[in-house]
Design an enzyme around this catalytic site. Structure first.
Site, PDB file in Angstrom:
ATOM      1  N   LEU A  75       1.046  -0.898  -0.189  1.00 38.94           N
ATOM      2  CA  LEU A  75      -0.136  -0.043   0.232  1.00 38.94           C
ATOM      3  C   LEU A  75       0.516   1.120   0.129  1.00 38.94           C
ATOM      4  O   LEU A  75       1.642   0.994   0.927  1.00 38.94           O
ATOM      5  CB  LEU A  75      -1.013   0.301   1.221  1.00 38.94           C
ATOM      6  CG  LEU A  75      -1.693  -1.024   1.260  1.00 38.94           C
ATOM      7  CD1 LEU A  75      -2.969  -0.806   2.408  1.00 38.94           C
ATOM      8  CD2 LEU A  75      -2.609  -1.631   0.540  1.00 38.94           C
ATOM      9  N   GLU A  76       1.133   1.967  -0.902  1.00 40.84           N
ATOM     10  CA  GLU A  76       1.092   3.100  -1.061  1.00 40.84           C
ATOM     11  C   GLU A  76       0.290   4.372  -1.277  1.00 40.84           C
ATOM     12  O   GLU A  76       0.283   4.715  -2.588  1.00 40.84           O
ATOM     13  CB  GLU A  76       2.537   3.199  -2.023  1.00 40.84           C
ATOM     14  CG  GLU A  76       3.341   4.847  -2.329  1.00 40.84           C
ATOM     15  CD  GLU A  76       2.526   5.967  -2.825  1.00 40.84           C
ATOM     16  OE1 GLU A  76       2.887   6.992  -1.596  1.00 40.84           O
ATOM     17  OE2 GLU A  76       2.971   5.704  -3.677  1.00 40.84           O
ATOM     18  N   LEU A  77       0.554   5.427  -0.005  1.00 37.93           N
ATOM     19  CA  LEU A  77      -0.855   5.667   0.478  1.00 37.93           C
ATOM     20  C   LEU A  77      -0.323   7.531   0.309  1.00 37.93           C
ATOM     21  O   LEU A  77       0.731   8.094  -0.346  1.00 37.93           O
ATOM     22  CB  LEU A  77      -1.894   5.629   1.655  1.00 37.93           C
ATOM     23  CG  LEU A  77      -1.906   3.388   1.547  1.00 37.93           C
ATOM     24  CD1 LEU A  77      -3.192   3.613   2.707  1.00 37.93           C
ATOM     25  CD2 LEU A  77      -3.000   3.775   0.102  1.00 37.93           C
TER      26      LEU A  77
END
EC number: 1.2.1.3
Length: 529
Positions: free
Chosen positions: A265-267
């Site tokens: 996850l790259e948020l």
């Protein structure tokens, strides 16, 4: 596995006809309906007509990926690396054309678009070598006549879902290592960058990636989520990679958790930039201008709040305001600081975020705020403001930790400025919003730089540079509301797309039981010096 034609079809006036690509073939149906992708700088210009798939399309793509994966994993890793090298050379040969499409479809200034395409080339160049370096280890055993080994194994089928603010570079961060490591992929680009998703996929396929190994689903977010859930229930997906908002990332994380998987996850980010009393203020202003307003502030690494020492606060605000006043904005093919908002949906959200600016703040742009139009003009605007989705830059001075704008990712051309007097105050402001993606400090002191690095919660730290910027061989990712600790780029992303397998090989000719049959070496308990 079939291969797709090298060019998409074109309709009237050169409008691209884009659809999902499953097992190397473009879909002819549109169960999810159709949409038009337009140029945000000239919204009357249609870039592509997009045939959308639905949840069933996603499941079909996952089945195709599952069927293709084992054969691809059996291809020697150095040979897979050569395919990645070919992709890189094709991207390089088409650099200007792809960058032009980036500028047309999402409005990113052309020099930035060229840099984004270069990031794909750099990523391919780096991972070419990793095809020969998917190293395992030989590990010493505690027992005789026994050898221990470790191996990197592909995870299987990866579902990749990406945002459209970096419509080709960020997908490449996932696609290149995933494919190199022997996985197959189902990729869902953002709806508003569908033409770029199609173009990048065709470059990969033309470079030698088999059709079933890379499948592209053009679909809405909800259809994608439904399809992902169904595919995971059917056991077709082994890994999920997602770049996007923290809210959607939380939903995907929950879905993966129910299926006992760990997503990548790259948020979002609310990235701080601390300006110390010994900083080069002019350099800090340059960093704030690029980090906060480049790409119209529509980066996950965009500057959120500049945290400025009280002794240089007024100088910093004055100089940054002057630069904003003089910087050209407008046509992204011109020489501009930034162009339009990527899509109307982001403009609508940005209007809400402008509402967070409270009256007691001193705001650059208070007399001309919001959308740039002929009735709300900007001096020196480049092009026709009424033709696209352009917004005035906004500088909010006097932000405190109690303000909603302090802890809200605003994703647009707006930057807050907060004041501090002690280093502890600066660190509280730098960490208190709960995000942890990117950060920066401007200082001439090595002590300040290292103290900042030790105490900042962000996954990435810049010293005397902006909060934005990445290199293909350095880990990229964040913590807290910015991600789950996974990392992209460099050798670190290999842990997202491989699983460690251990093997023990016993040639003693008898059963040896670890921890029970350990070799005991004699010792003299009575020995004294």
């Amino acid at each position: 596995m079939s291969s797709i034609a090298s060019e998409p079809t074109s309709g009237a006036a050169g409008v691209l006809q884009v659809a999902s690509i499953v097992d190397g073939e473009a879909r002819t149906d549109a169960p999810g309906g159709t949409l038009t992708s337009t140029n945000p700088a000239v919204t009357s210009e249609v870039v592509a007509s997009v045939a959308l798939g639905d949840a069933a399309t996603f499941v079909d793509a996952a089945r195709a990926a599952r069927a293709a994966q084992k054969a691809w994993a059996a291809v020697p890793a150095p040979a897979r690396g050569r395919v990645i090298a070919q992709v890189g050379r094709l991207v390089e040969a088409n650099k200007e054309a792809l960058a032009s499409l980036v500028t047309r479809e999402i409005g990113k200034p052309y020099p930035e678009a060229l840099g984004e395409v270069q990031e794909i080339i750099d990523t391919c160049d780096f991972f070419l070598g990793e095809g020969r370096r998917l190293y395992g280890q030989t590990v010493p055993s505690e027992m005789p006549d026994k050898q221990l080994f470790t191996f990197r194994m592909p995870v299987g089928v990866a579902a990749i879902i990406t945002a459209g603010n970096f419509p080709v570079a960020v997908p490449a961060w996932y696609l290149v290592p995933a494919i190199l490591c022997g996985n197959s992929v189902v990729w869902k680009p953002a709806e508003y960058s569908a033409a770029l998703g199609d173009a990048l996929a065709r470059l990969f396929l033309a470079g030698g990636v088999p059709g079933g190994v890379l499948n592209v689903v053009q679909a809405s977010g909800e259809s994608t989520f439904e399809g992902l859930s169904a595919a995971m229930s059917e056991g077709l997906i082994d890994k999920v990679g997602f770049t996007g908002s923290s809210a959607v990332g939380s939903r995907i994380g929950e879905l993966c958790g129910r299926n006992l998987q760990s997503p990548c996850l790259e948020l979002g980010g609310k990235n701080p930039m601390v300006v110390m009393d010994d900083a080069d203020v002019d350099l800090a202003v340059e960093g704030a201008l690029f980090g906060g307003f480049g790409t119209a502030g529509q980066r996950c690494t965009s500057l959120g709040t500049a945290i400025v020492h009280e002794s240089v606060f007024d100088e910093f605000v004055t100089k940054l305001s002057a630069r904003l006043e003089s910087s050209p904005i407008g046509d992204p093919f011109g020489d501009v600081l930034y162009g339009p908002m990527i899509h109307e949906r982001f403009a609508e959200r940005f209007e809400d975020w402008l509402g967070l600016v409270q009256d007691h703040h001193v705001v650059y742009g208070s007399s001309s705020r919001g959308r740039i139009t002929s009735s709300n003009p900007r001096a020196g605007f480049v092009g026709d403001a009424d033709a696209g989705i352009f917004y005035h830059p906004t500088l909010v001075v006097g932000v405190t930790a109690s303000d909603e704008i302090y802890s809200t990712e605003t994703f647009g051309p707006i930057v807050g400025v907060a004041r501090f007097s002690t280093f502890d105050e600066a660190m509280e402001l730098a960490n208190g919003h709960g995000y942890g993606l990117s950060s920066a400090i401007y200082t001439r002191s090595g002590e300040n730089a290292f103290r900042f690095r030790e105490r900042i919660t962000a996954g990435m730290v810049s010293v005397n540079n902006s909060t934005s910027g990445a290199e293909a061989h350095l880990p990229f990712g964040g913590n807290g509301k910015s991600g789950n600790g996974s990392r992209q780029s460099g050798i670190w992303v290999l842990d997202q797309f491989t699983r460690w397998q251990s093997m023990n090989w016993d040639y003693a000719g008898k059963l040896q039981k670890a921890q029970m049959d350990n070799v005991e070496l004699p010792a003299d308990p009575d020995f004294r010096l």
